[in-house]
Design a protein around this motif. Structure first.
Motif, PDB file in Angstrom:
ATOM      1  N   LEU A  52      24.202  21.575  14.318  1.00 40.06           N
ATOM      2  CA  LEU A  52      24.348  22.995  14.661  1.00 40.06           C
ATOM      3  C   LEU A  52      25.607  23.589  14.033  1.00 40.06           C
ATOM      4  N   ASN A  53      26.688  22.840  14.066  1.00 43.34           N
ATOM      5  CA  ASN A  53      27.921  23.324  13.431  1.00 43.34           C
ATOM      6  C   ASN A  53      27.721  23.552  11.936  1.00 43.34           C
ATOM      7  N   GLU A  54      26.947  22.681  11.300  1.00 43.28           N
ATOM      8  CA  GLU A  54      26.704  22.803   9.863  1.00 43.28           C
ATOM      9  C   GLU A  54      25.797  23.999   9.563  1.00 43.28           C
ATOM     10  N   GLN A  55      24.789  24.205  10.399  1.00 42.56           N
ATOM     11  CA  GLN A  55      23.832  25.288  10.156  1.00 42.56           C
ATOM     12  C   GLN A  55      24.452  26.673  10.366  1.00 42.56           C
ATOM     13  N   PHE A  56      25.355  26.791  11.343  1.00 36.96           N
ATOM     14  CA  PHE A  56      25.907  28.105  11.698  1.00 36.96           C
ATOM     15  C   PHE A  56      27.352  28.282  11.231  1.00 36.96           C
ATOM     16  N   LYS A  57      27.798  27.450  10.324  1.00 33.69           N
ATOM     17  CA  LYS A  57      29.191  27.559   9.876  1.00 33.69           C
ATOM     18  C   LYS A  57      29.444  28.831   9.082  1.00 33.69           C
TER      19      LYS A  57
END
Length: 210
Positions: A42-47
């Motif tokens: 999730l952190n990677e997708q919404f960074k």
């Protein structure tokens, strides 16, 4: 005291851990690893999301935590306002619908997987529309149905594939239909896109005919 030794054993410990303690510890470690994996994804997708960047700058909350928190609040609101039946049906309908449409548009849809899922989903709907006996007699019916259907459509479990291969695929032989529509992805004009056969090369005529 022995349980503490099982959870945090020392090199010189002579305690034997019961199987239940080992199993529980293993399950907890697996859940923690899975939660960290989801949070990292999730952190990677919404960074690069602008709203997530602003919230992180102001509060220091990472995008993954923000998405999980927003999802939890939305789920709690829908359960309190509309009830657990609505929540279960919404979770089992909207995410699979979005996923199946995305796969259909990309031309990579797994037909048996999604047809099996929507067949199972509608079997539940038909049974629930006919009688309330199942909902009344089975405790936590909607939560059990939710977990089962998530197991069916989630990409990490692919329960629909297991059900198709072990149950539906064994019902008789495939039937060929002469007027069946071609399988494929419909074009914007509504026509199905198929692989056109290669043009046949005309036979060369013998010029030295007698």
């Amino acid at each position: 005291h022995s349980v503490l030794h099982c959870l945090h054993p020392s090199p010189n410990s002579h305690y034997l851990c019961p199987p239940t303690v080992k199993t529980s510890s293993h399950i907890m470690e697996t859940l923690k690893a899975k939660a960290k994996e989801i949070l990292t994804d999730l952190n990677e997708q919404f960074k690069d999301n602008e709203l997530a960047k602003k919230v992180k700058k102001q509060t220091g909350i990472k995008p993954g935590i923000l998405v999980i928190g927003a999802g939890f609040i939305l789920a709690l609101f829908s359960i309190l306002v509309f009830g657990q039946e609505f929540f279960a049906k919404a979770v089992c309908f909207f995410p699979p619908a979005i996923l199946s449409l995305a796969k259909l548009r990309s031309g990579t849809i797994d037909g048996p997987f999604w047809i099996t899922y929507w067949l199972i989903f509608n079997i539940f709907n038909v049974i629930e529309s006919i009688t309330d006996y199942v909902e009344e007699c089975i405790p936590f019916y909607h939560w059990l149905k939710l977990m089962f259907l998530v197991w069916c459509f989630h990409t990490s479990t692919k329960g629909s594939t297991h059900i198709y291969e072990n149950i539906f695929a064994k019902f008789g032989d495939p039937v060929e239909v002469d007027d069946a529509e071609p399988m494929g992805v419909p074009s914007p004009g509504g026509q199905y896109v198929e692989n056109e056969p290669e043009d046949e090369q005309p036979l060369e005529q013998d010029t030295n005919e007698i």
